[in-house]
Design an enzyme around this catalytic site. Structure first.
Site, PDB file in Angstrom:
ATOM      1  CB  SER A  80      -0.904   0.020   1.238  1.00  0.00           C
ATOM      2  OG  SER A  80      -1.495   1.293   1.392  1.00  0.00           O
ATOM      3  CG  HIS A  88      -4.290  -1.603  -0.978  1.00  0.00           C
ATOM      4  ND1 HIS A  88      -5.368  -2.429  -1.207  1.00  0.00           N
ATOM      5  CD2 HIS A  88      -4.673  -0.743  -0.003  1.00  0.00           C
ATOM      6  CE1 HIS A  88      -6.359  -2.084  -0.410  1.00  0.00           C
ATOM      7  NE2 HIS A  88      -5.962  -1.055   0.322  1.00  0.00           N
ATOM      8  CG  ASP A 141      -5.081   2.309   1.738  1.00  0.00           C
ATOM      9  OD1 ASP A 141      -6.105   1.615   1.676  1.00  0.00           O
ATOM     10  OD2 ASP A 141      -3.986   1.888   2.128  1.00  0.00           O
ATOM     11  CG  MET A 185      -7.582   7.391   3.671  1.00  0.00           C
ATOM     12  SD  MET A 185      -6.478   7.438   5.111  1.00  0.00           S
ATOM     13  CE  MET A 185      -5.834   5.775   5.096  1.00  0.00           C
ATOM     14  CG  HIS A 191      -9.442   0.459   0.618  1.00  0.00           C
ATOM     15  ND1 HIS A 191      -8.748   0.256   1.803  1.00  0.00           N
ATOM     16  CD2 HIS A 191     -10.757   0.445   0.959  1.00  0.00           C
ATOM     17  CE1 HIS A 191      -9.605   0.139   2.793  1.00  0.00           C
ATOM     18  NE2 HIS A 191     -10.828   0.261   2.313  1.00  0.00           N
ATOM     19  CG  MET A 250     -10.785   3.458   3.421  1.00  0.00           C
ATOM     20  SD  MET A 250      -9.371   3.285   4.532  1.00  0.00           S
ATOM     21  CE  MET A 250      -8.039   3.519   3.360  1.00  0.00           C
ATOM     22  CG  MET A 267     -10.941  -2.296   6.554  1.00  0.00           C
ATOM     23  SD  MET A 267      -9.425  -1.932   5.641  1.00  0.00           S
ATOM     24  CE  MET A 267      -8.470  -1.001   6.863  1.00  0.00           C
ATOM     25  CG  ASP A 301      -5.643  -2.546   4.357  1.00  0.00           C
ATOM     26  OD1 ASP A 301      -4.564  -2.405   4.960  1.00  0.00           O
ATOM     27  OD2 ASP A 301      -6.169  -1.646   3.683  1.00  0.00           O
TER      28      ASP A 301
END
Length: 220
Positions: free
Chosen positions: A7, A32, A34, A36, A65, A67, A136, A174
């Site tokens: 990640s 990966h 992330d 946010m 991913h 979020m 998660m 993760d």
């Protein structure tokens, strides 16, 4: 054998291109990413432009991913940016089916993620339509956290459901995956293990990957 998905959350953002190249040069398949928004989780990372920019010179599988709150308002830009998999959170929107259908209609693989407090039962109605389930094992928002062991029970449950119902989703984990916990994750039945801090803070990433893969092989 379970595969590793580094990640970039934990890489040096001043040199993302180098970080991505390191992952590719080690022969890994997944990256990966992330995303946010500072709402669904406390921190803010990056948007679709970063995904688009690194996509130009990278052949890794982009596991994006999200979020974020209301992912239905944001998925189009990540589809256009070149994502291979887009994972949304069960907790982030009421209209899960609609969002997943939009992702699949664009020819992108779709995933569903659950935070530590969400049981597998909450996503049973959509397991037949997803390509990936992301469990998660920390509360999302920060890197470098300790894996919550009880969350691995969800991996076992998802593996049992997958085999019983003949579903095709990958199971990803993760949070807190490192040399001390990777065998627990593999034994539970995960297909992918996201590793952030443990990978990018390693002085010798090739040695780290070699050790992780050796530990995974021992679980077969």
């Amino acid at each position: 054998m379970m595969k590793l998905a580094p990640s970039i959350l934990s890489c040096n953002f001043s040199n993302v291109a180098k970080a991505v190249s390191q992952v590719e040069e080690l022969g890994l398949e997944y990256l990966h990413l992330d995303v946010m928004d500072g709402l669904f989780v406390p921190e803010i990372t990056f948007g679709a432009k970063l995904v688009k920019d690194i996509r130009r010179n990278c052949n890794l599988i982009f596991d994006v991913h999200l979020m974020v709150e209301r992912p239905e308002d944001k998925i189009d830009s990540f589809i256009e940016a070149g994502s291979d998999i887009i994972t949304i959170h069960q907790e982030s929107t009421v209209h899960i089916h609609r969002v997943l259908q939009r992702i699949k209609a664009a020819g992108i693989k779709c995933g569903i993620s659950i935070v530590p407090s969400t049981p597998v039962s909450q996503i049973l109605p959509i397991l037949d339509m997803v390509d990936l389930v992301l469990v998660m094992t920390v509360n999302p928002g920060y890197g470098g956290q300790k894996l919550i062991q009880s969350c691995l029970d969800k991996v076992v449950e998802l593996r049992d459901i997958k085999e019983k119902e003949d579903f095709n989703y990958l199971i990803s984990v993760d949070g807190g995956v490192n040399l001390s916990t990777v065998q627990d994750v593999a034994t539970a039945g995960a297909d992918l293990a996201v590793t952030g801090s443990a990978f990018f803070l390693s002085d010798d990433k090739a040695e780290f990957v070699s050790k992780m893969n050796k530990l995974i092989m021992e679980c077969k």
